[in-house]
Design a protein around this motif. Structure first.
Motif, short mmCIF file in Angstrom:
data_model
loop_
_atom_site.label_atom_id
_atom_site.label_comp_id
_atom_site.label_asym_id
_atom_site.label_seq_id
_atom_site.Cartn_x
_atom_site.Cartn_y
_atom_site.Cartn_z
N SER A 189 0.81 -1.23 -0.12
CA SER A 189 0.01 -0.11 0.07
C SER A 189 0.83 1.00 -0.18
N VAL A 241 -1.18 -1.26 -4.43
CA VAL A 241 -2.52 -0.07 -4.53
C VAL A 241 -1.79 1.36 -4.34
N LEU A 270 -3.05 -2.15 -8.77
CA LEU A 270 -4.35 -1.34 -8.56
C LEU A 270 -4.01 0.38 -8.56
N ILE A 292 -10.21 1.74 -6.58
CA ILE A 292 -9.08 1.47 -5.46
C ILE A 292 -9.81 1.58 -4.24
N ILE A 297 -10.31 -3.64 -3.91
CA ILE A 297 -9.33 -4.07 -3.36
C ILE A 297 -9.60 -5.66 -3.21
#
Lengths: 313, 279
Positions: A189, A241, A270, A292, A297
């Motif tokens: 992340s 992400v 993503l 997103i 996710i």
């Protein structure tokens, strides 16, 4: 995050007379304490970002440690040539801070979105690219960036972001923070999208029985290659992400690294798509629009694991 | 401490300028480096600043108290390189590899870390003044006294960042910043007053809050007067230097072909004769 930024800059200015904050006519009242306590270390450069970046470079080449602060599109693409030539080419110790990054200002429309900054900065030599994930992480990387003397771009959120770790556990530059241990898949992340990723990991576990490890990344460039190598040995699938375009983003960078190393770990990236969002709305709305948000996710991670399993069978 | 100006005799400075004109033209021929017209229009300003005004020590080029000079019109680097070499920042013989593969000497200044005497790598127009403004502000913030000088071209005043810097310098009353505009009335492809509406240039800088003087940009005594008479003015200073592109060589003067043209060996000889340089 911007309140944490103002407080940290004020504290740093008290310690370091070389620190100067240049603002592009934003932060009404935000820097009152800095302006009041250390007037020579704050300058409102007006709505003239190209000049502001050149001024920062000139200050840095004269021994000061300037921090340039305004809304992300105006401290990045608006004055990109000054960043490339005056800051990066000269290796001038300027810290560039973009506030309201990604989709923080979703309601202001695409003029105020910043979904291209990683891609652009990744191609510019000498500049480090940071995306702290919360206020503790911001405090840590900001003081490290100013102290290091390395030209650095830091993208931050706006206000109200929740702290994801304690000050003691916050990651510095080049470090990452594991906030959920897992075994089936690793989700990387980047920056302030962390709460969506953590919520997704919790849903994956509770509803779908999938154990996802969540790693909060705050350093986009340079890429933490040893971490990626290590994660690729532990996981058969990695999901990235970011609140940034998939084109030229962190995920693409990770994918390229894994491919070049001949690592066959499956990767799903993503990010936002190759389009502008013409409608307005909240940041949550915009995240869902671009796929997103936590629900997206969850779905993408399940799809990723399914394709890994079908490839193996 | 930076050394005091070394040369007060304007006649000798004019001779240095003529000698450097010849070297610039010869180097252009040998290396194929363009922008001769732009170099010849500002070489008098450069010699005046480097020999008469700037508090600098070529043996100590990073002294924090040194005056800063920025060639914001970076395409006149062939003139600046000759000035820096003659002034002693590096040996004149270093210029023997001008324009060759791997040389530092080309069409634009490299970074300060690459070449002593350079304060900023210019070449993209509209960058030198904001950087110089940052340096001038740093003097005040750090309480280290020095002055900052920049030469801009008139064509460069097309760039919005020049005017952004002019506005901030006025608001901050940056009195240790002096800009000289090399007003040769040409830019790359046309008259600078026709491409964009530059005139009246002195009035523009004055309206932006600067202390303005207008001079003959080839007259060193007028340059000295302009600096002296405004030395204590609290505003940033702009010197509108009316110049002739290609100045010093009759067949180059006010002919914009010499923005890009490279002289032949014969033309180098003719120019040397006009400049009073022994072949």
């Amino acid at each position: 995050m911007r309140n944490a930024f103002a407080a940290e800059v004020t504290a740093m200015a008290a310690e370091d007379p070389k620190l100067v904050l240049l603002s592009g006519d934003i932060g009404n009242r935000l820097f009152d304490e800095l302006r009041g306590g250390y007037p020579s270390q704050f300058m409102n450069c007006g709505v003239a970002e190209a000049n502001m970046m050149g001024v920062a470079a000139g200050m840095a080449l004269s021994g000061l440690r300037p921090i340039v602060y305004t809304i992300t599109p105006f401290t990045t693409t608006r004055c990109l040539e000054q960043i490339r030539v005056d800051v990066a080419y000269h290796d001038a110790p300027v810290v560039i801070v973009g506030t309201g990054s990604g989709l923080s200002y979703a309601s202001l429309g695409p003029t105020h979105h910043s979904l291209e900054d990683f891609a652009i900065f990744r191609a510019i030599p000498n500049i480090r690219v940071l995306a702290p994930y919360d206020a503790p992480s911001l405090r840590k990387v900001l003081s490290e960036a100013v102290g290091s003397g390395v030209p650095t771009y830091i993208r931050i959120g706006k206000k109200g972001e929740q702290d994801l770790v304690s000050n003691e556990d916050a990651a510095g530059i080049g470090e990452a923070t594991v906030v959920r241990q897992g075994e089936d898949v690793c989700v990387l992340s980047v920056g302030t999208i962390g709460p969506e990723v953590i919520a997704a990991a919790d849903t994956l576990k509770e509803v779908h029985g999938i154990s996802a490890e969540v790693v909060l990344v705050n350093t986009v460039k340079p890429l933490d290659e040893s971490m990626l190598t290590s994660l690729s040995q532990r996981f058969k699938a990695i999901v990235t992400v970011e609140e940034h375009s998939k084109n030229g983003g962190y995920g693409e960078h990770v994918s390229a690294y894994l491919a070049q190393q001949g690592i066959s770990t499956s990767i799903t990236c993503l990010g936002t798509g190759d389009k502008f969002m013409h409608s307005v709305g909240s940041q949550s709305y915009a995240r869902a629009y671009f796929g997103i948000d936590a629900a997206s996710i969850v779905n993408a991670t399940q799809d990723c694991l399914k394709s890994v399993e079908s490839a193996a069978s | 401490m930076p050394e005091a100006p070394i040369q007060n005799d304007m006649g000798s400075l004019e001779q240095i300028a003529q000698m450097l004109r010849h070297r610039i033209i010869k180097t252009s021929h040998e290396s194929g480096t363009p922008h001769l017209g732009s170099c010849l229009s500002c070489i008098d300003l450069l010699v005046f600043l480097y020999w008469h005004i700037l508090q600098i020590d070529p043996t100590d080029p990073t002294n924090p108290k040194r005056d800063r000079f920025l060639l914001s019109k970076g395409h006149a680097a062939p003139a600046l390189f000759q000035v820096l070499a003659e002034r002693g920042f590096f040996p004149v013989s270093d210029l023997n590899n001008y324009g060759e593969d791997g040389s530092l000497f080309g069409e634009h200044p490299p970074t300060p870390s690459a070449l002593p005497g350079i304060e900023a790598a210019t070449g993209s127009l509209g960058h030198g003044l904001p950087i110089g403004l940052g340096m001038a502000l740093a003097s005040r913030i750090s309480d280290v006294p020095y002055s900052v000088y920049a030469i801009l071209s008139d064509g460069e005043c097309n760039e919005g960042s020049v005017w952004e810097a002019a506005l901030l310098a006025a608001a901050q009353k940056v009195s240790n910043l002096t800009v000289a505009i090399d007003y040769n009335k040409w830019q790359a492809t046309g008259r600078s007053n026709e491409v964009l509406g530059l005139a009246p240039l002195a009035e523009k800088w004055s309206a932006f809050g600067w202390c303005v003087s207008e001079i003959d940009g080839h007259n060193l005594n007028q340059m000295a007067d302009a600096i002296e008479k405004n030395r204590n003015d609290p505003r940033p200073k702009a010197i509108i230097a009316n110049t002739v592109k290609g100045r010093g060589v009759s067949f180059m003067e006010d002919d914009n072909n010499w923005h890009y043209r490279i002289p032949t060996a014969e033309e180098v000889g003719l120019a040397a004769k006009e400049l009073g340089i022994e072949a």
